[in-house]
Write a protein that holds these residues in place. Sequence first.
Motif, PDB file in Angstrom:
ATOM      1  N   THR A   1       0.774  -1.086  -0.030  1.00 20.98           N
ATOM      2  CA  THR A   1       0.006  -0.094  -0.029  1.00 20.98           C
ATOM      3  C   THR A   1       0.661   1.285  -0.106  1.00 20.98           C
ATOM      4  O   THR A   1       2.173   1.117   0.417  1.00 20.98           O
ATOM      5  CB  THR A   1      -0.872   0.075   1.283  1.00 20.98           C
ATOM      6  OG1 THR A   1      -0.104  -0.027   2.303  1.00 20.98           O
ATOM      7  CG2 THR A   1      -2.179  -1.089   1.217  1.00 20.98           C
ATOM      8  N   ALA A   2       0.259   2.426  -0.263  1.00 23.44           N
ATOM      9  CA  ALA A   2       1.042   3.597  -0.533  1.00 23.44           C
ATOM     10  C   ALA A   2       1.291   4.115   0.799  1.00 23.44           C
ATOM     11  O   ALA A   2       0.385   4.057   1.957  1.00 23.44           O
ATOM     12  CB  ALA A   2       0.377   4.644  -1.201  1.00 23.44           C
ATOM     13  N   THR A   3       2.568   5.145   0.861  1.00 22.09           N
ATOM     14  CA  THR A   3       2.734   5.622   2.256  1.00 22.09           C
ATOM     15  C   THR A   3       3.031   7.323   1.710  1.00 22.09           C
ATOM     16  O   THR A   3       3.537   7.417   0.661  1.00 22.09           O
ATOM     17  CB  THR A   3       4.022   5.301   2.876  1.00 22.09           C
ATOM     18  OG1 THR A   3       4.316   6.025   3.988  1.00 22.09           O
ATOM     19  CG2 THR A   3       5.276   5.029   1.915  1.00 22.09           C
ATOM     20  N   ALA A   4       2.851   8.239   2.813  1.00 23.30           N
ATOM     21  CA  ALA A   4       3.408   9.392   2.381  1.00 23.30           C
ATOM     22  C   ALA A   4       4.514   9.686   2.800  1.00 23.30           C
ATOM     23  O   ALA A   4       5.227  10.843   2.400  1.00 23.30           O
ATOM     24  CB  ALA A   4       2.389  10.325   3.546  1.00 23.30           C
ATOM     25  N   ALA A   5       5.376   8.779   3.202  1.00 21.89           N
ATOM     26  CA  ALA A   5       6.707   9.254   3.504  1.00 21.89           C
ATOM     27  C   ALA A   5       7.724   8.744   2.425  1.00 21.89           C
ATOM     28  O   ALA A   5       7.827   7.473   2.268  1.00 21.89           O
ATOM     29  CB  ALA A   5       7.381   8.713   4.863  1.00 21.89           C
TER      30      ALA A   5
ATOM     31  N   THR B   1      15.147   8.173  -7.287  1.00 19.41           N
ATOM     32  CA  THR B   1      14.055   9.121  -7.018  1.00 19.41           C
ATOM     33  C   THR B   1      13.861   8.797  -5.474  1.00 19.41           C
ATOM     34  O   THR B   1      14.039   7.689  -5.058  1.00 19.41           O
ATOM     35  CB  THR B   1      13.039   9.083  -7.921  1.00 19.41           C
ATOM     36  OG1 THR B   1      12.454   7.748  -7.644  1.00 19.41           O
ATOM     37  CG2 THR B   1      13.466   9.499  -9.118  1.00 19.41           C
ATOM     38  N   GLY B   2      13.552   9.778  -4.664  1.00 21.73           N
ATOM     39  CA  GLY B   2      13.397   9.727  -3.345  1.00 21.73           C
ATOM     40  C   GLY B   2      13.330  11.119  -2.856  1.00 21.73           C
ATOM     41  O   GLY B   2      13.880  12.120  -3.275  1.00 21.73           O
ATOM     42  N   ASP B   3      12.511  11.384  -1.742  1.00 23.08           N
ATOM     43  CA  ASP B   3      12.183  12.570  -1.296  1.00 23.08           C
ATOM     44  C   ASP B   3      13.315  13.136  -0.117  1.00 23.08           C
ATOM     45  O   ASP B   3      13.097  12.433   1.080  1.00 23.08           O
ATOM     46  CB  ASP B   3      10.544  12.650  -0.346  1.00 23.08           C
ATOM     47  CG  ASP B   3      10.358  14.154   0.167  1.00 23.08           C
ATOM     48  OD1 ASP B   3      11.065  14.851  -0.011  1.00 23.08           O
ATOM     49  OD2 ASP B   3       9.250  13.945   0.500  1.00 23.08           O
ATOM     50  N   ILE B   4      14.246  13.568  -0.285  1.00 22.50           N
ATOM     51  CA  ILE B   4      15.456  13.715   0.492  1.00 22.50           C
ATOM     52  C   ILE B   4      14.990  14.913   1.740  1.00 22.50           C
ATOM     53  O   ILE B   4      15.392  14.650   2.689  1.00 22.50           O
ATOM     54  CB  ILE B   4      16.585  14.552  -0.249  1.00 22.50           C
ATOM     55  CG1 ILE B   4      16.955  13.636  -1.254  1.00 22.50           C
ATOM     56  CG2 ILE B   4      17.617  15.023   0.631  1.00 22.50           C
ATOM     57  CD1 ILE B   4      17.938  14.116  -2.292  1.00 22.50           C
ATOM     58  N   ASP B   5      14.350  16.195   1.411  1.00 20.78           N
ATOM     59  CA  ASP B   5      13.929  17.175   2.454  1.00 20.78           C
ATOM     60  C   ASP B   5      12.603  16.945   3.012  1.00 20.78           C
ATOM     61  O   ASP B   5      12.350  17.723   3.700  1.00 20.78           O
ATOM     62  CB  ASP B   5      14.147  18.490   1.476  1.00 20.78           C
ATOM     63  CG  ASP B   5      13.287  18.631   0.121  1.00 20.78           C
ATOM     64  OD1 ASP B   5      12.414  17.634  -0.033  1.00 20.78           O
ATOM     65  OD2 ASP B   5      13.508  19.351  -0.272  1.00 20.78           O
ATOM     66  N   GLY B   6      11.910  15.965   2.615  1.00 22.27           N
ATOM     67  CA  GLY B   6      10.725  15.701   3.382  1.00 22.27           C
ATOM     68  C   GLY B   6       9.398  16.598   2.905  1.00 22.27           C
ATOM     69  O   GLY B   6       8.501  16.939   3.574  1.00 22.27           O
ATOM     70  N   ASP B   7       9.420  17.390   1.915  1.00 24.43           N
ATOM     71  CA  ASP B   7       8.447  18.188   1.281  1.00 24.43           C
ATOM     72  C   ASP B   7       7.365  17.607   0.450  1.00 24.43           C
ATOM     73  O   ASP B   7       6.308  18.325   0.144  1.00 24.43           O
ATOM     74  CB  ASP B   7       8.896  19.327   0.657  1.00 24.43           C
ATOM     75  CG  ASP B   7       9.761  18.925  -0.872  1.00 24.43           C
ATOM     76  OD1 ASP B   7       9.798  17.707  -1.128  1.00 24.43           O
ATOM     77  OD2 ASP B   7      10.289  19.740  -1.574  1.00 24.43           O
ATOM     78  N   GLY B   8       7.415  16.399   0.377  1.00 22.82           N
ATOM     79  CA  GLY B   8       6.204  15.607  -0.281  1.00 22.82           C
ATOM     80  C   GLY B   8       6.523  15.441  -1.720  1.00 22.82           C
ATOM     81  O   GLY B   8       5.617  14.944  -2.562  1.00 22.82           O
ATOM     82  N   TYR B   9       7.652  15.987  -2.211  1.00 21.25           N
ATOM     83  CA  TYR B   9       7.954  15.741  -3.682  1.00 21.25           C
ATOM     84  C   TYR B   9       9.485  14.970  -3.688  1.00 21.25           C
ATOM     85  O   TYR B   9      10.386  15.100  -3.053  1.00 21.25           O
ATOM     86  CB  TYR B   9       8.244  17.139  -4.287  1.00 21.25           C
ATOM     87  CG  TYR B   9       7.193  18.227  -4.110  1.00 21.25           C
ATOM     88  CD1 TYR B   9       5.989  17.964  -5.003  1.00 21.25           C
ATOM     89  CD2 TYR B   9       7.372  19.280  -3.471  1.00 21.25           C
ATOM     90  CE1 TYR B   9       4.964  19.320  -4.779  1.00 21.25           C
ATOM     91  CE2 TYR B   9       6.198  20.173  -3.137  1.00 21.25           C
ATOM     92  CZ  TYR B   9       4.998  20.165  -4.029  1.00 21.25           C
ATOM     93  OH  TYR B   9       4.076  20.975  -3.959  1.00 21.25           O
TER      94      TYR B   9
END
Length: 483
Positions: free
Chosen positions: A13-17, A349-357
């Motif tokens: 399932t998906a996660t927001a993190a 790809t991955g969210d380094i700074d935690g801004d959701g992008y």
Amino acid sequence: MPPRTPHALAALTATAALGATLLTAAPAAAAPARYADDFNGDGYRDLVTAAPMATVDGKDYAGAVVVHYGSANGITATDRTVITQSTAGVPGSPEEQDEFGRTTASGDLDNDGYADLVIGADREDVGSDADGGYVTVVWGGENGLSGGLHLPDPAASAHDGYGMSLAVGDFTGDGRADLAVGSSGKDIWIHAGGFTRSSGPVSRRELVTDLRTGSINLYGAQSLAAGDVDGDGTDDLVVTGTHHPDDFTYDDGQLIYLGSGSGLTLQTVLKSGAWRTATVGDLNGDGYDDVVTGAAPNTARQGDGGSVSTYLGSASGVRTSAQRTVDQDTEGVPGASEDEDWFGHALATGDIDGDGYEDLAVSANYEAVGSIGLTGSVTVLRGSATGLTTTGAQSFTQDTAGVPGAAEANDHFGSAVRLSDLNGDGHADLSAGADGENDADGALWNLRGSSTGVTTQHAVSYGPASSGVPTTGHPRLGFSMLQ
């Protein structure tokens, strides 16, 4: 925060993190693994790095894979597992030129709550079939990876190099992880989810790519990537290679197959000019995975050191026009585009700074540092509401303050890159390989992610000896990493 992409990898399932993929709850007897690369189920993602030219039991280029387990402190030199074909329970035996570990993929194939590791050795001889290729599943568990199963080639006479490319995803939306395996031929084989440790997949089916509207030809399926580009909750498959749209033309690019209850269907062909490198990630946070491709330098054009292009996902699939193409001459990108830099050699790809992008790591593994040739660099570009941006771009070499080591000729820093949160702080960390380090011994680096980007604080680097990889010969640790 913008919506996150619903990656639909098997039993996931998906996660927001970090745009990471979560595994669904495991049976009560097993601790559920949160991530598709958490092999010991402790809730931390793990790092997989290949040394395919390692000497094993006296066999040159037999190959080895090292798995560093994540923790609250990130990765360490000691908490790891080294896997070769001489490891107890792992099928096969080490032979010269097998290059075990050239490709890897992961996911919970047997639905027990622990991620499993798939390892390809596309140059292995299988009986009298020279370079036939060999694919192995190594099972995850409470104590990490152990045991394994060989997945035989369903069509050995149709191709060589079985295991040249690998991807795990739920391509039918049934909640079970499927495995896609590419080769030098025109066929890709989908091993259906519901694996057992004794017999493997429930079934196997061929994805035929000889369609005239996009046939894998000449170089085969050089890479495979799974992600949800149309946001329907079912994984789609990105196939990178050389295709021929007609009988006379050859183009380098990607075939985009959309997943559904009935399987994979070709959506479109991207003429990206990239024949080897592509990855997926939601760069603009709209809930659709985007495709990122890396194009090799154009030797006919002076000063062309390679480029990356982004193609946005949508409800109807991948948009065929590049949203943005970036090279080292693009405003905001550190450095300059120079002949044979190979900017775009490896992508993650991955969210380094935690801004959701999700952000993008791009290697230029042949980049010169000053007068030192072929030493390599890694550039980090940010995601944003409008897609890939060069604002806040960062660049790292072994001469960057805080990065262990020193830039030397032929290091190839950036031979592989990965963005994943190895310490569970909500920020993707940057891992990089340099398979030419120390006369092709190779090495790997890990730099922490933070709210301001990649930082060199607490940076670590490990060579073959500290990673437990055989040091005889030239193992080339860091040749590739799990994506």
